[in-house]
Design a protein around this motif. Sequence first.
Motif, short mmCIF file in Angstrom:
data_model
loop_
_atom_site.label_atom_id
_atom_site.label_comp_id
_atom_site.label_asym_id
_atom_site.label_seq_id
_atom_site.Cartn_x
_atom_site.Cartn_y
_atom_site.Cartn_z
N MET A 1 77.70 -72.19 -12.40
CA MET A 1 76.85 -71.60 -11.25
C MET A 1 77.76 -70.59 -10.41
O MET A 1 78.55 -70.61 -9.82
CB MET A 1 76.52 -72.55 -10.14
N GLY A 2 76.99 -69.14 -10.51
CA GLY A 2 77.97 -68.19 -10.00
C GLY A 2 76.94 -67.90 -8.72
O GLY A 2 76.12 -68.33 -8.25
N ALA A 3 77.42 -66.64 -8.28
CA ALA A 3 77.00 -66.04 -7.02
C ALA A 3 75.42 -65.64 -7.27
O ALA A 3 74.99 -65.62 -6.23
CB ALA A 3 77.92 -64.70 -6.51
N ASP A 4 74.94 -65.09 -8.51
CA ASP A 4 73.62 -64.91 -8.60
C ASP A 4 72.97 -66.10 -8.41
O ASP A 4 71.94 -66.14 -7.51
CB ASP A 4 73.26 -64.71 -10.08
N ARG A 5 73.04 -67.10 -8.83
CA ARG A 5 72.46 -68.54 -8.37
C ARG A 5 72.58 -68.90 -7.13
O ARG A 5 71.65 -69.32 -6.50
CB ARG A 5 73.07 -69.59 -9.49
N MET A 6 73.50 -68.56 -6.43
CA MET A 6 73.90 -69.08 -4.88
C MET A 6 72.93 -68.23 -4.05
O MET A 6 72.29 -68.67 -3.18
CB MET A 6 75.34 -68.66 -4.39
N SER A 7 72.46 -67.02 -4.43
CA SER A 7 71.51 -66.30 -3.63
C SER A 7 70.20 -66.76 -3.80
O SER A 7 69.32 -66.67 -2.82
CB SER A 7 71.60 -64.67 -4.12
N LEU A 8 69.89 -67.69 -4.80
CA LEU A 8 68.56 -68.11 -4.92
C LEU A 8 68.51 -69.46 -4.25
O LEU A 8 67.25 -69.94 -3.95
CB LEU A 8 68.19 -68.58 -6.39
N LEU A 9 69.51 -69.95 -3.75
CA LEU A 9 69.56 -71.44 -3.14
C LEU A 9 69.41 -71.20 -1.61
O LEU A 9 69.95 -72.04 -0.76
CB LEU A 9 70.76 -72.10 -3.53
N GLU A 10 68.95 -70.00 -1.01
CA GLU A 10 68.99 -70.15 0.47
C GLU A 10 67.65 -70.57 0.99
O GLU A 10 66.74 -69.85 1.06
CB GLU A 10 69.30 -68.46 0.94
N GLY A 11 67.60 -71.80 0.91
CA GLY A 11 66.18 -72.31 1.29
C GLY A 11 65.67 -71.85 2.78
O GLY A 11 64.53 -71.73 3.13
N SER A 12 66.77 -71.69 3.63
CA SER A 12 66.28 -71.34 5.11
C SER A 12 65.57 -69.91 4.97
O SER A 12 65.09 -69.72 5.85
CB SER A 12 67.31 -71.36 5.84
N SER A 13 65.88 -69.05 4.05
CA SER A 13 65.20 -67.80 3.95
C SER A 13 63.81 -67.79 3.95
O SER A 13 63.04 -66.91 4.37
CB SER A 13 65.88 -66.91 2.87
N LEU A 14 63.08 -68.88 3.47
CA LEU A 14 61.50 -69.10 3.43
C LEU A 14 60.97 -69.84 4.40
O LEU A 14 59.69 -70.29 4.16
CB LEU A 14 61.22 -69.54 1.91
N ILE A 15 61.82 -70.29 5.53
CA ILE A 15 61.23 -70.89 6.49
C ILE A 15 60.72 -69.95 7.58
O ILE A 15 61.54 -69.03 8.03
CB ILE A 15 62.33 -71.77 7.20
N ASN A 16 59.50 -69.98 7.89
CA ASN A 16 59.04 -68.95 8.92
C ASN A 16 58.08 -70.03 10.08
O ASN A 16 56.97 -70.41 9.85
CB ASN A 16 58.06 -68.20 8.37
N LEU A 17 58.86 -70.70 10.89
CA LEU A 17 58.44 -71.81 11.56
C LEU A 17 58.31 -71.66 13.11
O LEU A 17 59.17 -71.33 13.53
CB LEU A 17 59.48 -73.03 11.31
N GLN A 18 57.10 -72.09 13.66
CA GLN A 18 56.85 -71.99 15.12
C GLN A 18 57.28 -73.34 15.65
O GLN A 18 56.89 -74.46 15.05
CB GLN A 18 55.45 -71.48 15.23
N ALA A 19 57.53 -73.43 16.82
CA ALA A 19 57.55 -74.41 17.55
C ALA A 19 56.41 -75.63 17.57
O ALA A 19 56.89 -76.59 17.40
CB ALA A 19 58.21 -74.22 19.05
N GLU A 20 55.50 -74.96 17.68
CA GLU A 20 54.20 -76.00 17.61
C GLU A 20 54.00 -76.65 16.04
O GLU A 20 53.27 -77.54 16.06
CB GLU A 20 52.91 -75.33 18.22
N ASN A 21 54.61 -76.28 15.16
CA ASN A 21 54.21 -76.65 13.91
C ASN A 21 55.79 -77.37 13.36
O ASN A 21 55.86 -77.72 12.13
CB ASN A 21 54.16 -75.32 12.82
#
Length: 449
Positions: free
Chosen positions: A395-415
């Motif tokens: 597991m290298g740096a390239d794989r690490m960049s794919l594991l940013e789960g928070s980058s796909l979170i677009n959350l509003q408080a009411e949700n």
Amino acid sequence: MNLVSYEFVACQAANKGVLILSEFAGAAQSLGAGAILVNPWNVAEVASSIGYALNMSADEREKRHHHNFLHVTTHTSQGWAETFVSELNETIVEAQLRSRQIPPPLPIEAAVDRYACSNNRLLILGFDATLTEPLDALWRKGNQIKELKHKIRSDLREPLRKLCEDPKTTVLVLSGSNRNALDNNFGDFNLWLAAENGIFLRATMGEWMMTMPENTSMDWVDSVKHVFEYFTQRTPRSHFELRETSLIWDYRYSDAEFGRLQARDLLMHLWTGPISNLSLDVVQGSQSIEVRSVGVTKGAAIDRILGEIVHNKGMKEPIDYVLCMGHFLAKDEDIYSYFELMLPSETPTSSSSQVPTPFGTPTAGSSAAPLKKQHSLSPGKKSSFIGESMLDPMMGADRMSLLEGSSLINLQAENYFSCSVARKRSKSRYLLRSSDEVLELLRGMANHC
């Protein structure tokens, strides 16, 4: 002074001198069994005791001295200090529990409506006391020993299956239970399983992986296991579970008052003995004590888990709805804070919002320290315990960049809905009183699939 009597006992290892002690002295409570206690105002009694001590047989002198010498050498200043600190630690935990606010009840209808209006949903569900039968129901069955292996509620299977089959919904069961328990209960569902507080992860169609940090030693297990075995034998209807990354002693089926007393003694044994110099966390539940490595929490694991889910599913659309609920221990409630930090710092007010403002919602302009993200994921091994360096070196740096789960979170408080289940003092936004309300909520969501 009281210390003189202790010093006398400590110095008499060879001569086995006899201690004559005033019954009014504080040391009489601890050394009275081996000393001759007298009333210092009774001259005749003092004189008689001195004569008795001078003519005492060697065997009796030996027994009396041994009793007091054992007490002096075991009840040292270091032992007193460790006991005092352990009591302070308990006080801090109790104060933190009292200071927490009681969340308001979850507005189930509003949570279901927001779910129906979302496009990419994430449901994080606890297992024990959330998807299982209530404890009192198990107790009424009369044989609690057979019920120690928790099972998912039968009436929850249908709505949970509908949610798992919805392409817009990702379901993650995040639990402190071991892998076998989750496999046995959820193996036929299309969802994600995270065992032992997120240390192990797999999709039900895939293999187990581990998110264990590197160089995590489990050398402490045997010494802690010995303490747990000792108290299990002396606490009727208690039991302990040996997991791959932790040990837990459970006394929920024991007499409540006796169980609490035994738990207090067990904690003192741990803090003054096998874990006194180790980097371990002792996590106290309402009727359990768990020992695990420092930093092993659900909140610490969730970022790595989300990253793997996003990568595995090839997820492109942002996650716009999160429900996180469970009967989580206080140590694991950092998972609620993880998603709080993903919310906009300023939430615009909307007259059309049907979701009431929960307790503990961050106010506009409030700041929080960023989370430290650690990404390490590798195939899990079927060993009894985790050794060092079980992580995939590929597991290298390239794989690490794919594991940013928070980058796909677009959350509003009411949700965002964080809910504690049957745990009134909590950091969560809302409260569900029992698994019956969990069933009502999941059924409502399943009707919109």
